[in-house]
Design a protein around this motif. Structure first.
Motif, PDB file in Angstrom:
ATOM      1  N   GLU A 103      73.206  12.358  78.648  1.00 52.14           N
ATOM      2  CA  GLU A 103      72.460  11.043  78.525  1.00 52.14           C
ATOM      3  C   GLU A 103      70.962  11.414  77.982  1.00 52.14           C
ATOM      4  OE1 GLU A 103      73.203   7.641  79.514  1.00 52.14           O
ATOM      5  OE2 GLU A 103      74.972   8.473  78.808  1.00 52.14           O
ATOM      6  N   SER A 104      70.446  12.488  78.456  1.00 52.15           N
ATOM      7  CA  SER A 104      69.264  12.955  77.738  1.00 52.15           C
ATOM      8  C   SER A 104      69.269  13.082  76.351  1.00 52.15           C
ATOM      9  CB  SER A 104      68.777  14.256  78.422  1.00 52.15           C
ATOM     10  OG  SER A 104      68.375  14.001  79.912  1.00 52.15           O
ATOM     11  N   LEU A 105      70.293  13.732  75.732  1.00 45.36           N
ATOM     12  CA  LEU A 105      70.295  13.800  74.366  1.00 45.36           C
ATOM     13  C   LEU A 105      70.729  12.290  73.676  1.00 45.36           C
ATOM     14  CD1 LEU A 105      72.866  16.950  74.263  1.00 45.36           C
ATOM     15  CD2 LEU A 105      70.331  16.704  73.263  1.00 45.36           C
ATOM     16  N   ARG A 106      71.467  11.297  74.359  1.00 45.60           N
ATOM     17  CA  ARG A 106      71.623  10.153  73.926  1.00 45.60           C
ATOM     18  C   ARG A 106      70.446   9.311  73.862  1.00 45.60           C
ATOM     19  NH1 ARG A 106      71.315   5.400  75.766  1.00 45.60           N
ATOM     20  NH2 ARG A 106      71.234   6.289  77.853  1.00 45.60           N
ATOM     21  N   VAL A 107      69.435   9.602  74.664  1.00 40.65           N
ATOM     22  CA  VAL A 107      68.104   9.035  74.756  1.00 40.65           C
ATOM     23  C   VAL A 107      67.169   9.726  73.548  1.00 40.65           C
ATOM     24  CG1 VAL A 107      65.982   8.609  75.923  1.00 40.65           C
ATOM     25  CG2 VAL A 107      68.163   7.990  76.889  1.00 40.65           C
ATOM     26  N   ALA A 108      67.330  10.957  73.384  1.00 42.94           N
ATOM     27  CA  ALA A 108      66.549  11.491  72.344  1.00 42.94           C
ATOM     28  C   ALA A 108      67.037  11.161  70.979  1.00 42.94           C
ATOM     29  CB  ALA A 108      66.892  13.320  72.457  1.00 42.94           C
ATOM     30  N   ASP A 109      68.342  10.854  70.869  1.00 42.05           N
ATOM     31  CA  ASP A 109      68.729  10.288  69.747  1.00 42.05           C
ATOM     32  C   ASP A 109      68.324   8.715  69.337  1.00 42.05           C
ATOM     33  OD1 ASP A 109      70.256  12.591  68.929  1.00 42.05           O
ATOM     34  OD2 ASP A 109      72.216  11.890  69.655  1.00 42.05           O
ATOM     35  N   GLU A 110      68.299   8.089  70.478  1.00 40.76           N
ATOM     36  CA  GLU A 110      67.510   6.728  70.139  1.00 40.76           C
ATOM     37  C   GLU A 110      66.035   6.821  69.769  1.00 40.76           C
ATOM     38  OE1 GLU A 110      68.189   4.621  74.118  1.00 40.76           O
ATOM     39  OE2 GLU A 110      70.067   4.539  73.612  1.00 40.76           O
TER      40      GLU A 110
END
Length: 174
Positions: A103-110
């Motif tokens: 989820e942290s990587l998903r937010v980073a991608d956003e």
């Protein structure tokens, strides 16, 4: 493919796009990494966390999820707050710990963040064994579908660094 690096030091001093905070569900600061990020980053982080609590996360941020705020006075652009699970000997919560990293990587991608500094989520007051936490963290980040180019694990002491180094060297090829 994400380049995984290890660093011994203070996560609040990392010049990266995003720093991941091992937050508690209140998002209002605490001890360990969470307290250090709030102290060094300043009141702008706490103000945005309060806004999140007043809107989307009235009951707090659930374990395994992530949300971003400003980084305030930190040398990063953003703080990505994630809540790790408390370790349990009677219930397998490893999927929740892995979710923190995904989820942290998903937010980073956003956010279009390419460089992200991670702490060893759940290994402090939440008592997750370092060796197991390192294996879960590194495997999850290595296998994630993300545009992040560098995932830097910033370990506070030599014991944590050694655990992550051993786990990184033991990873089977992707």
């Amino acid at each position: 493919m994400t380049n995984i690096t290890l660093a011994l030091g203070d996560i609040t001093e990392q010049s990266v796009d995003a720093v991941v905070n091992a937050a508690n569900s209140s998002l209002l600061g605490g001890g360990g990494v969470d307290g250090a990020i709030h102290r060094r980053g300043g009141s702008d982080i706490l103000d945005e966390c309060r806004d999140l609590r007043a809107s989307r996360y009235g009951k707090g941020l659930p374990a395994g999820q992530a949300v971003a705020t400003t980084a305030g006075r930190l040398p990063a652009r953003w703080v990505i707050h994630t809540v790790g699970p408390v370790f349990s000997t009677t219930e397998d919560r490893s999927a929740t710990l892995a979710s923190c990293y995904r989820e942290s990587l998903r937010v980073a991608d956003e956010l279009n963040a390419l460089t992200v500094a991670f702490p060893a989520v759940s290994t402090g007051v939440y008592r997750w064994p370092l060796d197991d936490a390192a294996r879960i963290a590194l495997t999850t980040v290595r296998d994630a579908d993300t545009a992040v180019t560098e995932a830097r694990f910033v370990l506070f002491d030599q014991r944590a660094y050694d655990a992550f180094e051993t786990a990184l060297n033991a990873l089977p090829p992707a």
